[in-house]
Design an enzyme around this catalytic site. Structure first.
Site, PDB file in Angstrom:
ATOM      1  N   HIS A  34     -22.537  24.592  30.543  1.00 58.09           N
ATOM      2  CA  HIS A  34     -21.864  23.369  30.824  1.00 58.09           C
ATOM      3  C   HIS A  34     -21.206  23.460  31.919  1.00 58.09           C
ATOM      4  O   HIS A  34     -21.101  24.353  32.710  1.00 58.09           O
ATOM      5  CB  HIS A  34     -21.204  22.926  29.427  1.00 58.09           C
ATOM      6  CG  HIS A  34     -20.132  23.919  28.964  1.00 58.09           C
ATOM      7  ND1 HIS A  34     -19.044  24.414  29.567  1.00 58.09           N
ATOM      8  CD2 HIS A  34     -20.067  24.561  27.950  1.00 58.09           C
ATOM      9  CE1 HIS A  34     -18.288  25.287  29.084  1.00 58.09           C
ATOM     10  NE2 HIS A  34     -19.020  25.441  27.936  1.00 58.09           N
ATOM     11  N   HIS A  37     -18.933  26.556  32.538  1.00 61.93           N
ATOM     12  CA  HIS A  37     -19.643  27.894  33.075  1.00 61.93           C
ATOM     13  C   HIS A  37     -19.983  27.580  34.655  1.00 61.93           C
ATOM     14  O   HIS A  37     -19.784  28.391  35.540  1.00 61.93           O
ATOM     15  CB  HIS A  37     -21.023  28.035  32.375  1.00 61.93           C
ATOM     16  CG  HIS A  37     -20.973  28.340  30.962  1.00 61.93           C
ATOM     17  ND1 HIS A  37     -21.282  27.497  29.833  1.00 61.93           N
ATOM     18  CD2 HIS A  37     -20.268  29.193  30.394  1.00 61.93           C
ATOM     19  CE1 HIS A  37     -20.843  27.653  28.734  1.00 61.93           C
ATOM     20  NE2 HIS A  37     -20.589  28.890  28.843  1.00 61.93           N
ATOM     21  N   GLN A  61     -20.224  40.755  18.763  1.00 59.19           N
ATOM     22  CA  GLN A  61     -19.209  39.734  18.646  1.00 59.19           C
ATOM     23  C   GLN A  61     -18.903  38.669  17.572  1.00 59.19           C
ATOM     24  O   GLN A  61     -17.951  37.839  17.701  1.00 59.19           O
ATOM     25  CB  GLN A  61     -18.624  39.299  20.051  1.00 59.19           C
ATOM     26  CG  GLN A  61     -19.325  38.079  20.639  1.00 59.19           C
ATOM     27  CD  GLN A  61     -19.234  37.855  22.016  1.00 59.19           C
ATOM     28  OE1 GLN A  61     -19.464  38.498  22.988  1.00 59.19           O
ATOM     29  NE2 GLN A  61     -18.498  36.692  22.317  1.00 59.19           N
ATOM     30  N   GLN A 148     -10.058  30.532  31.556  1.00 58.53           N
ATOM     31  CA  GLN A 148      -8.843  30.602  30.825  1.00 58.53           C
ATOM     32  C   GLN A 148      -8.837  29.973  29.347  1.00 58.53           C
ATOM     33  O   GLN A 148      -8.110  30.225  28.582  1.00 58.53           O
ATOM     34  CB  GLN A 148      -7.846  29.561  31.655  1.00 58.53           C
ATOM     35  CG  GLN A 148      -6.424  29.375  31.277  1.00 58.53           C
ATOM     36  CD  GLN A 148      -5.686  30.460  31.907  1.00 58.53           C
ATOM     37  OE1 GLN A 148      -5.885  30.825  32.896  1.00 58.53           O
ATOM     38  NE2 GLN A 148      -4.571  30.721  31.314  1.00 58.53           N
ATOM     39  N   LYS A 149      -9.985  29.073  29.102  1.00 55.94           N
ATOM     40  CA  LYS A 149     -10.279  28.650  27.860  1.00 55.94           C
ATOM     41  C   LYS A 149     -10.128  29.789  26.828  1.00 55.94           C
ATOM     42  O   LYS A 149      -9.770  29.623  25.599  1.00 55.94           O
ATOM     43  CB  LYS A 149     -11.632  28.064  28.045  1.00 55.94           C
ATOM     44  CG  LYS A 149     -12.371  27.790  26.480  1.00 55.94           C
ATOM     45  CD  LYS A 149     -12.409  26.632  26.083  1.00 55.94           C
ATOM     46  CE  LYS A 149     -13.054  26.324  24.923  1.00 55.94           C
ATOM     47  NZ  LYS A 149     -13.789  27.399  24.199  1.00 55.94           N
ATOM     48  N   GLN A 153      -9.441  36.641  25.483  1.00 57.47           N
ATOM     49  CA  GLN A 153     -10.678  37.395  25.838  1.00 57.47           C
ATOM     50  C   GLN A 153     -10.320  38.019  27.322  1.00 57.47           C
ATOM     51  O   GLN A 153     -10.485  38.934  27.871  1.00 57.47           O
ATOM     52  CB  GLN A 153     -11.881  36.616  25.887  1.00 57.47           C
ATOM     53  CG  GLN A 153     -12.943  37.158  26.626  1.00 57.47           C
ATOM     54  CD  GLN A 153     -14.196  36.350  26.706  1.00 57.47           C
ATOM     55  OE1 GLN A 153     -15.079  36.501  25.494  1.00 57.47           O
ATOM     56  NE2 GLN A 153     -14.695  35.381  27.332  1.00 57.47           N
ATOM     57  N   VAL A 176     -11.988  23.809  32.020  1.00 59.28           N
ATOM     58  CA  VAL A 176     -12.937  22.242  32.457  1.00 59.28           C
ATOM     59  C   VAL A 176     -12.954  21.411  31.362  1.00 59.28           C
ATOM     60  O   VAL A 176     -13.313  22.190  30.113  1.00 59.28           O
ATOM     61  CB  VAL A 176     -14.222  22.509  33.072  1.00 59.28           C
ATOM     62  CG1 VAL A 176     -14.866  21.140  33.345  1.00 59.28           C
ATOM     63  CG2 VAL A 176     -14.035  23.364  34.235  1.00 59.28           C
ATOM     64  N   ARG A 187     -19.831  25.201  21.709  1.00 63.65           N
ATOM     65  CA  ARG A 187     -20.100  24.828  20.336  1.00 63.65           C
ATOM     66  C   ARG A 187     -19.677  23.316  20.120  1.00 63.65           C
ATOM     67  O   ARG A 187     -19.574  22.718  19.002  1.00 63.65           O
ATOM     68  CB  ARG A 187     -18.990  25.500  19.464  1.00 63.65           C
ATOM     69  CG  ARG A 187     -19.400  26.791  19.510  1.00 63.65           C
ATOM     70  CD  ARG A 187     -18.594  27.844  18.601  1.00 63.65           C
ATOM     71  NE  ARG A 187     -18.992  29.084  18.347  1.00 63.65           N
ATOM     72  CZ  ARG A 187     -18.684  30.272  19.031  1.00 63.65           C
ATOM     73  NH1 ARG A 187     -17.844  30.404  19.818  1.00 63.65           N
ATOM     74  NH2 ARG A 187     -19.373  31.378  18.532  1.00 63.65           N
TER      75      ARG A 187
HETATM   76  P1  AMP Z   1     -19.117  31.656  26.798  1.00 62.17           P
HETATM   77  O1  AMP Z   1     -20.703  31.305  27.074  1.00 62.17           O
HETATM   78  O2  AMP Z   1     -18.703  30.772  25.807  1.00 62.17           O
HETATM   79  O3  AMP Z   1     -19.098  33.189  26.360  1.00 62.17           O
HETATM   80  O4  AMP Z   1     -18.303  31.531  27.966  1.00 62.17           O
HETATM   81  C1  AMP Z   1     -18.560  32.075  29.328  1.00 62.17           C
HETATM   82  C2  AMP Z   1     -17.706  32.208  30.096  1.00 62.17           C
HETATM   83  O5  AMP Z   1     -17.280  30.736  30.557  1.00 62.17           O
HETATM   84  C3  AMP Z   1     -16.280  32.677  29.475  1.00 62.17           C
HETATM   85  O6  AMP Z   1     -15.584  33.370  30.620  1.00 62.17           O
HETATM   86  C4  AMP Z   1     -15.464  31.373  29.089  1.00 62.17           C
HETATM   87  O7  AMP Z   1     -14.110  31.654  29.127  1.00 62.17           O
HETATM   88  C5  AMP Z   1     -15.821  30.518  29.895  1.00 62.17           C
HETATM   89  N1  AMP Z   1     -15.693  28.978  29.647  1.00 62.17           N
HETATM   90  C6  AMP Z   1     -16.178  28.603  28.500  1.00 62.17           C
HETATM   91  N2  AMP Z   1     -15.881  27.286  28.450  1.00 62.17           N
HETATM   92  C7  AMP Z   1     -14.915  26.920  29.607  1.00 62.17           C
HETATM   93  C8  AMP Z   1     -14.238  25.760  29.986  1.00 62.17           C
HETATM   94  N3  AMP Z   1     -14.495  24.833  29.188  1.00 62.17           N
HETATM   95  N4  AMP Z   1     -13.780  25.812  31.288  1.00 62.17           N
HETATM   96  C9  AMP Z   1     -13.813  26.986  32.135  1.00 62.17           C
HETATM   97  N5  AMP Z   1     -14.283  28.075  31.454  1.00 62.17           N
HETATM   98  C10 AMP Z   1     -15.052  28.269  30.371  1.00 62.17           C
END
Ligand code: AMP
Length: 284
Positions: A34, A37, A61, A148-149, A153, A176, A187
């Site tokens: 999204h 990312h 995880q 930062q979300k 982690q 974002v 999710r």
């Molecule tokens: P994930 O696919 O959920 O493992 O996320 C991959 C990366 O994207 C991780 O570093 C997350 O923190 C980052 N991420 C997920 N959602 C957001 C968001 N809304 N804004 C900025 N970064 C995000």
């Protein structure tokens, strides 16, 4: 954009880039991409000669009762987005390729891995850091981009980098959000229309507490309670935790200070969502 499934082919390419003096930016993801990312990828594109994005739904995880099997995997759509963002390499290994049966080691995240998300999801950060360390070795990044979300982690990956002197700069990227404040998350697609309607209260509650901080409230427990109270009104929403903590030890400060984090995890029906704000950063 070239797609790699074989870890060793990716590593060969990455080593060749490094040898040619080309810096690599890595964006680890689980796919279902999204705009959150995309913001990481766009920044990586700006700052590096080569950009590697990994898409790997990491079984290590996920807890046994979590959503590993049903986690969305729209691979072709993701690959299209990454091509448009001019990514050089998309790394998309199978579980067996990244963690074959012969794989035995793991990264112990230490005490910070047992707090907050780690308490709610035992073994989660062990799984995260084990995958991140392997991705770093394969993709050879100069910089790695994290949102930062997922604040805990991000902090634990930083800790990993410091502890093992990894030659990777961990770059934090802002969260974002949808126009109504809901943090973008893969999710969010699980939410029913009604749950989606109530979901913005999560960020609204954090913001309300942050506003109280800015107008002088320094009692960390009261800030937590303020956010909790604000979310209590939302039907179908169960707060798992609201926690105010410092960025180093993840402990509740005696007095809240600028730079402390206010983070929450909630359940809307069966969907678990997390969000956070930095106190004093001005989140509006
Ligand atoms: P994930 O696919 O959920 O493992 O996320 C991959 C990366 O994207 C991780 O570093 C997350 O923190 C980052 N991420 C997920 N959602 C957001 C968001 N809304 N804004 C900025 N970064 C995000």
């Amino acid at each position: 954009m070239r797609i790699y499934e074989d870890p060793y082919l990716l590593q060969q390419q990455a080593l060749a880039w490094r040898q040619a003096g080309e810096e690599i930016g890595l964006v680890p993801t689980m796919g279902a991409l999204h705009a959150g990312h995309e913001s990481l990828v766009t920044r990586a594109r700006r700052e590096n000669a080569r950009v590697v994005v990994s898409i790997f739904v990491n079984p290590l995880q996920f807890g046994p009762d979590e959503d590993f099997a049903r986690y969305p995997r729209p691979f072709d759509q993701d690959a299209g987005r990454l091509t448009a963002l001019q990514v050089d390499a998309l790394f998309h290994p199978s579980v067996d390729q990244l963690f074959p049966r012969s794989f035995k080691s793991a990264v112990d995240p230490g005490p910070l891995g047992d707090r907050l998300e780690g308490q709610a999801r035992p073994g989660h950060f062990r799984g995260v850091l084990t995958a991140v360390l392997k991705l770093f070795e394969l993709a050879q990044p100069k910089r790695a981009y994290f949102g930062q979300k997922d604040i805990q982690q991000l902090l634990l990956v930083r800790q990993l980098g410091r502890d093992f002197a990894l030659p990777v700069h961990v770059v934090a990227c802002p969260t974002v959000r949808e126009p109504d404040g809901l943090a973008l998350s893969s999710r969010n697609v699980y939410l029913t229309a009604e749950q989606r309607q109530h979901a913005p209260v999560i960020f609204a509650a954090l913001r309300a507490a942050e506003a109280a901080f800015r107008t002088g409230e320094r009692d960390a427990e009261r800030l937590e309670q303020l956010a909790r109270d604000r979310m209590a009104a939302a039907p179908g929403l169960a707060v798992e935790y609201v926690a105010c903590f410092d960025e180093i030890g993840l402990q509740r400060p005696a007095r809240a200070a600028a730079g402390n984090i206010l983070a929450t995890a909630v359940k809307l029906g069966s969907t678990r969502l997390i969000d956070n704000v930095v106190l004093g950063a001005g989140s509006d």
